[in-house]
Design an enzyme around this catalytic site. Structure first.
Site, PDB file in Angstrom:
ATOM      1  N   HIS A 132      67.513   4.528  77.278  1.00 47.72           N
ATOM      2  CA  HIS A 132      68.511   3.629  77.862  1.00 47.72           C
ATOM      3  C   HIS A 132      69.022   4.319  79.128  1.00 47.72           C
ATOM      4  O   HIS A 132      69.002   5.548  79.210  1.00 47.72           O
ATOM      5  CB  HIS A 132      69.640   3.474  76.845  1.00 47.72           C
ATOM      6  CG  HIS A 132      70.696   2.490  77.200  1.00 47.72           C
ATOM      7  ND1 HIS A 132      71.740   2.793  78.033  1.00 47.72           N
ATOM      8  CD2 HIS A 132      70.874   1.200  76.824  1.00 47.72           C
ATOM      9  CE1 HIS A 132      72.520   1.737  78.151  1.00 47.72           C
ATOM     10  NE2 HIS A 132      72.024   0.758  77.427  1.00 47.72           N
ATOM     11  N   ASP A 209      70.269  10.068  71.142  1.00 44.81           N
ATOM     12  CA  ASP A 209      71.027   8.833  71.338  1.00 44.81           C
ATOM     13  C   ASP A 209      70.759   7.949  70.126  1.00 44.81           C
ATOM     14  O   ASP A 209      69.671   7.384  69.984  1.00 44.81           O
ATOM     15  CB  ASP A 209      70.554   8.182  72.649  1.00 44.81           C
ATOM     16  CG  ASP A 209      70.991   6.724  72.791  1.00 44.81           C
ATOM     17  OD1 ASP A 209      71.584   6.176  71.853  1.00 44.81           O
ATOM     18  OD2 ASP A 209      70.716   6.149  73.856  1.00 44.81           O
ATOM     19  N   GLN A 212      71.023   2.782  68.529  1.00 40.28           N
ATOM     20  CA  GLN A 212      70.285   1.728  67.814  1.00 40.28           C
ATOM     21  C   GLN A 212      69.767   2.220  66.467  1.00 40.28           C
ATOM     22  O   GLN A 212      69.043   1.496  65.790  1.00 40.28           O
ATOM     23  CB  GLN A 212      69.099   1.239  68.661  1.00 40.28           C
ATOM     24  CG  GLN A 212      69.486   0.638  69.989  1.00 40.28           C
ATOM     25  CD  GLN A 212      70.195  -0.710  69.861  1.00 40.28           C
ATOM     26  OE1 GLN A 212      70.138  -1.367  68.828  1.00 40.28           O
ATOM     27  NE2 GLN A 212      70.870  -1.111  70.907  1.00 40.28           N
ATOM     28  N   LYS A 235      78.072  -1.276  67.734  1.00 39.14           N
ATOM     29  CA  LYS A 235      76.750  -1.745  67.286  1.00 39.14           C
ATOM     30  C   LYS A 235      76.615  -1.603  65.770  1.00 39.14           C
ATOM     31  O   LYS A 235      75.643  -2.042  65.172  1.00 39.14           O
ATOM     32  CB  LYS A 235      75.639  -0.955  67.981  1.00 39.14           C
ATOM     33  CG  LYS A 235      75.640  -1.195  69.497  1.00 39.14           C
ATOM     34  CD  LYS A 235      74.504  -0.508  70.180  1.00 39.14           C
ATOM     35  CE  LYS A 235      74.753  -0.294  71.637  1.00 39.14           C
ATOM     36  NZ  LYS A 235      74.330  -1.412  72.479  1.00 39.14           N
ATOM     37  N   CYS A 373      68.942  -2.432  80.198  1.00 39.69           N
ATOM     38  CA  CYS A 373      69.338  -1.096  80.660  1.00 39.69           C
ATOM     39  C   CYS A 373      68.240  -0.081  80.365  1.00 39.69           C
ATOM     40  O   CYS A 373      68.510   1.055  79.962  1.00 39.69           O
ATOM     41  CB  CYS A 373      70.655  -0.635  80.031  1.00 39.69           C
ATOM     42  SG  CYS A 373      72.027  -1.682  80.447  1.00 39.69           S
TER      43      CYS A 373
HETATM   44  N1  PMP Z   1      71.749   3.843  74.091  1.00 43.18           N
HETATM   45  C1  PMP Z   1      71.169   2.788  73.515  1.00 43.18           C
HETATM   46  C2  PMP Z   1      69.865   2.978  72.812  1.00 43.18           C
HETATM   47  C3  PMP Z   1      71.762   1.539  73.567  1.00 43.18           C
HETATM   48  O1  PMP Z   1      71.161   0.485  72.999  1.00 43.18           O
HETATM   49  C4  PMP Z   1      73.003   1.406  74.222  1.00 43.18           C
HETATM   50  C5  PMP Z   1      73.684   0.063  74.328  1.00 43.18           C
HETATM   51  N2  PMP Z   1      72.839  -0.981  74.724  1.00 43.18           N
HETATM   52  C6  PMP Z   1      73.585   2.538  74.788  1.00 43.18           C
HETATM   53  C7  PMP Z   1      72.932   3.735  74.697  1.00 43.18           C
HETATM   54  C8  PMP Z   1      74.897   2.492  75.467  1.00 43.18           C
HETATM   55  O2  PMP Z   1      75.891   2.259  74.514  1.00 43.18           O
HETATM   56  P1  PMP Z   1      77.382   1.965  74.945  1.00 43.18           P
HETATM   57  O3  PMP Z   1      77.317   0.888  75.987  1.00 43.18           O
HETATM   58  O4  PMP Z   1      78.037   1.503  73.676  1.00 43.18           O
HETATM   59  O5  PMP Z   1      77.949   3.231  75.461  1.00 43.18           O
END
Ligand code: PMP
Length: 415
Positions: A132, A209, A212, A235, A373
């Site tokens: 991401h 990270d 997910q 999430k 993203c």
């Molecule tokens: N990493 C992953 C794998 C994500 O899916 C997301 C959110 N789409 C993020 C990081 C960023 O998370 P946040 O916007 O809650 O900080």
């Protein structure tokens, strides 16, 4: 500090989850809502909504600073939430949990605090092509500042890390390997333990990270053998504005603060300031107290079903979705790594995902369209965007039937 929360035995059937989510009774454009955008953010069950209201009605005040009863009550609730997160990730100590705004903030914290103190010219930070943007840009910023280099492991045609890439990219120059546990664009589950072993062999650290991963599978940071792990509450059926960073205590203890302010100090004077021990060192200012309470309720909620049942239910749903989407003419799924998690990224030749998403929305079907993203993933597959359906415990087969029918109709209209 509270003791680390124990994971309780499951007591509910995951097929009963749907009824817990008031928003799923909403109509969209006159049609019953089908929510398939949980990868972006999950909806909230009554149990989480009620826990937050209850806290504001009966226990709210600022934390860590009052002698009065309410402040103590709020502090107990906030610290109990930390103990709950420690249980969720199987941390060794409650003090290893730092509350942050979410995954993005946790990654920036480690990049800025650990990275600035430990990276220099000639050092390498290794990521994957499926990160991401929040797993890329914080490292790019710190590499620019320190002269270190960012290296990306390439993907294969299924959307897994390609054969030989771990050995090719992780070497003597590597100081940090920062990988996504489950890809938000592809659903791929990365072999974190294998990556961690390669990193250990060269003395590098590993950051994961887990944004997910935590909604779909049990996470054990000790078994993964990583050094940092981060996720977002929103999430995981919890509120926005709260997430947690886990770090090995010995590492956190060596890291400088990255933001200054109240609550993160030991003693402040104009001659010099000394800092509190972790986790307080990294929690400057008033935190999202009600968010932490909501996150604890979300963890209790997920535990009430148990991860084993959640994973089995979602895998069955994913298999069903994959099968019925395969019958939609002209549609291709991007991301087919074995054992992938509950994400269906869809590509239709000659049809723009934004048009597809808009027509699906008119049918009451909420999906995410765009690059998610994860632009390097789109580059790797030679597309600019996909249409993503991401699953959660409140989805069922009828949602996927509605998705397939709406897709077939939309493709017919757009082609
Ligand atoms: N990493 C992953 C794998 C994500 O899916 C997301 C959110 N789409 C993020 C990081 C960023 O998370 P946040 O916007 O809650 O900080």
């Amino acid at each position: 500090m509270s003791a680390i929360s124990e994971v309780p035995a499951p007591r509910r059937d995951v097929r009963d989850a749907r009824g817990d989510f008031p928003i799923l009774r909403e109509q969209v454009h006159g049609r019953p809502l089908v929510y398939l955008d949980s990868g972006a953010s999950a909806q909230k069950p009554r149990q989480v909504i009620d826990a937050i209201s209850r806290f504001y009605e009966t226990g709210y005040s600022n934390v860590h600073r009052g002698v009065h009863a309410l402040s103590q009550r709020a502090t107990v609730a906030y610290e109990a939430a930390r103990a709950k997160v420690a249980g969720l990730l199987n941390a060794r100590r409650v003090e290893e949990i730092v509350f942050v705004r979410g995954t993005t903030e946790g990654l920036n914290l480690v990049a800025q605090s650990w990275g600035r103190a430990n990276l220099g010219p000639g050092d390498e930070v290794v990521v994957t092509e499926m990160e991401h943007h929040s797993g890329i840009v914080p490292w790019q910023l710190v590499c620019e500042a320190t002269g270190a280099t960012l290296v990306a492991m390439r993907l294969d045609a299924r959307g897994a890390i390609a054969e030989g890439e771990i050995a090719r990219c992780i070497g003597p120059k590597t100081k940090m390997v920062s990988v996504i546990h489950v890809s938000n664009a592809l659903g791929t589950v990365n072999p974190v333990h294998e990556i961690a072993a390669a990193a250990r062999a060269v003395g590098a650290l590993v950051m994961v990270d887990g944004a997910q991963a935590v909604p779909h599978m049990a996470v054990d940071v000790q078994a993964l053998d990583c050094d940092f792990y981060v996720f977002s509450g929103h999430k995981l059926y919890g509120p926005t504005g709260i997430g947690a960073l886990w770090g090995r205590y010995e590492l956190l203890a060596t890291m400088p603060p990255w933001q200054g302010g109240g609550d993160m100090i030991e003693r402040v004077s104009f001659a010099g300031t000394t800092y509190a021990a972790p986790p307080a060192r990294f929690e400057a200012g008033t935190p999202d107290i009600a968010g932490a309470v909501g996150l604890a309720a979300a963890i209790d909620y997920v535990w009430s079903f148990g991860y084993e049942a959640i994973a089995a239910y979602e895998h069955e749903l994913l298999a069903y979705g994959t099968e019925i989407l395969a019958r939609v003419p002209g549609l291709r799924i991007i991301g087919t790594a074995p054992g992938k998690a509950a994400i269906l990224s869809i590509h239709v030749d000659g049809v723009h995902p934004h048009d597809l998403g808009t027509i699906l929305d008119m049918d009451g079907v909420a999906v995410r369209v765009g690059h998610h993203c994860a632009q390097p993933v789109m580059d790797a597959f030679g597309v600019s965007a996909t249409t993503r359906a991401s699953l959660a415990i409140y989805n069922d087969r009828s949602d996927l039937d509605r998705l397939a029918a709406a897709l077939e109709k939309a493709i017919g209209l757009l082609r």
